[in-house]
Design an enzyme around this catalytic site. Sequence first.
Site, PDB file in Angstrom:
ATOM      1  N   SER A  53       0.801  -1.232   0.000  1.00  0.00           N
ATOM      2  CA  SER A  53       0.000   0.000   0.000  1.00  0.00           C
ATOM      3  C   SER A  53       0.828   1.273   0.000  1.00  0.00           C
ATOM      4  O   SER A  53       0.360   2.298  -0.472  1.00  0.00           O
ATOM      5  CB  SER A  53      -0.925   0.015   1.226  1.00  0.00           C
ATOM      6  OG  SER A  53      -0.175  -0.024   2.417  1.00  0.00           O
ATOM      7  N   THR A  54       2.070   1.231   0.505  1.00  0.00           N
ATOM      8  CA  THR A  54       2.855   2.458   0.590  1.00  0.00           C
ATOM      9  C   THR A  54       4.311   2.208   0.248  1.00  0.00           C
ATOM     10  O   THR A  54       4.795   1.073   0.259  1.00  0.00           O
ATOM     11  CB  THR A  54       2.799   3.049   2.017  1.00  0.00           C
ATOM     12  OG1 THR A  54       3.442   2.131   2.907  1.00  0.00           O
ATOM     13  CG2 THR A  54       1.374   3.269   2.478  1.00  0.00           C
TER      14      THR A  54
END
Length: 486
Positions: free
Chosen positions: A10-11
Amino acid sequence: MRTAIYMRVSTNEQVEEGYSLSAQKERLTAFVMSQGWDIAGYYVDEGISAKDMKREQLIRMIADVKKGLIDVVLVYRLDRLTRSVVDLHELLKVFDKYNCKFKSATEVYDTTTAIGRLFLTLVAALAQWERENLSERVSFGLTQKAIEGGWHGSAAPFGYDLINKELVINEDEAKTVREMFRLYINGLSDRNVAIHLNKNHMLTKNGHLWQDARVRYVLKNPLYAGTLRWGVRVNKENAFEVEGAFPAIISKEIFEEAQKIRGKRNSFHGKQVSSDFIYSGILTCSRCGSPLKGVTTTRKGTDRRKNYMCRKVYLKECDLPMVSERIVEHNFIKYLKAAQFQFTSIEDVEESEIENLEEQFSNEKKQKKIQDDLDKLLTRKKKWQYAWANELLNDEEFKDRMNEENKKEKQLKEELKDLEEITPSVKVDRQAILEMISDLIESWSNLTDKEKKQLLQNTVSSIVVEKVNEGKPLDRLTILEINFSD
């Protein structure tokens, strides 16, 4: 074992921590090979949080499980799949129903035993707690800053500069903001305001042209009246406003007037609001119930004439003749004067004579007002509870505010109960109605067409008319009913 390899990142931080898609793929593929399993497919969600199951590849994988194409779901870590206890249980029920196992390559989980399921649930609970705790800390910090009136954004909004973390009015941009509100209140739409600003080279902070959406954002933002709003997009049940948090570019009265006009424009078509047809959107056909549309006619050597025509006449579904604005105006004033005479000359108004007014001034409107107040009160109580839970209020302050709200709630409910027991008949304040009608007649002739239009749209919801063929030309229209706005 037909294996579904599910991967998620996600990041950028997760990439740096070794959770990159390539790293997950390499390790999971090696794990499958070591077990002698077969890879049924890779399911990869990139740049997506695990806070819920609205993930394209996760949904595709679940569909394949239901089709019986997968024997085991393999992930690098549990938090790649989900951080929610509720979602975890839903996934486990689906896997169990379709004889699909779940495995983590780096954690020891066995979903075929009770103790394995318990351990899995506990780990998922810790993952969810970690996420919610972080979110709560961030939210608490921003909420506290909002309550104290601090600017919680990064860049300064149009009209302001950010100096030492405080908003300071940018006078050049503030002129544009004031011009926006002036133009809008005087009848221009968001789009036409943008066109006017662009023509006069009054550009955005970044030197771009204005779009109607950007103009609308400015005109609806209470920031420009000095009010900070918090939680209007997320966490709406705890949303609140802080007045006087910032230096105001416009007055609170101007801002509220703009919002009132916008509310009316939501009820009327844009052209109905900005055109100079006084009765556009208000005149209603007595024959079919449709609104009348403003129509311009011209004759050689004569001025432009404003008329009104039933919308269904165009579809040949109604036969109401076209009527001129001059005739409507004449009969509107005549209707008001007749009402003025009625309330002046009759001492005791019989119930049969005020049948229409009874409905207008019925206690149903009072009940609605009280119910709206109760809804607002409930919202405030939720805010106090939220503030107390986050230690923004101490126990004594919370107790005092809740006691005050409970007293108001009891009073409002008693008033509502009393109104529900009242018979439908209503005493009409004839003096108040008389004053209202008299003021309207006296001021009408001194108003411009747009001022008349705005006054009607703020006070009248419909004027039901019927065209007649007898009498003098100006009298060939009958106003059957005038319905006032709530």
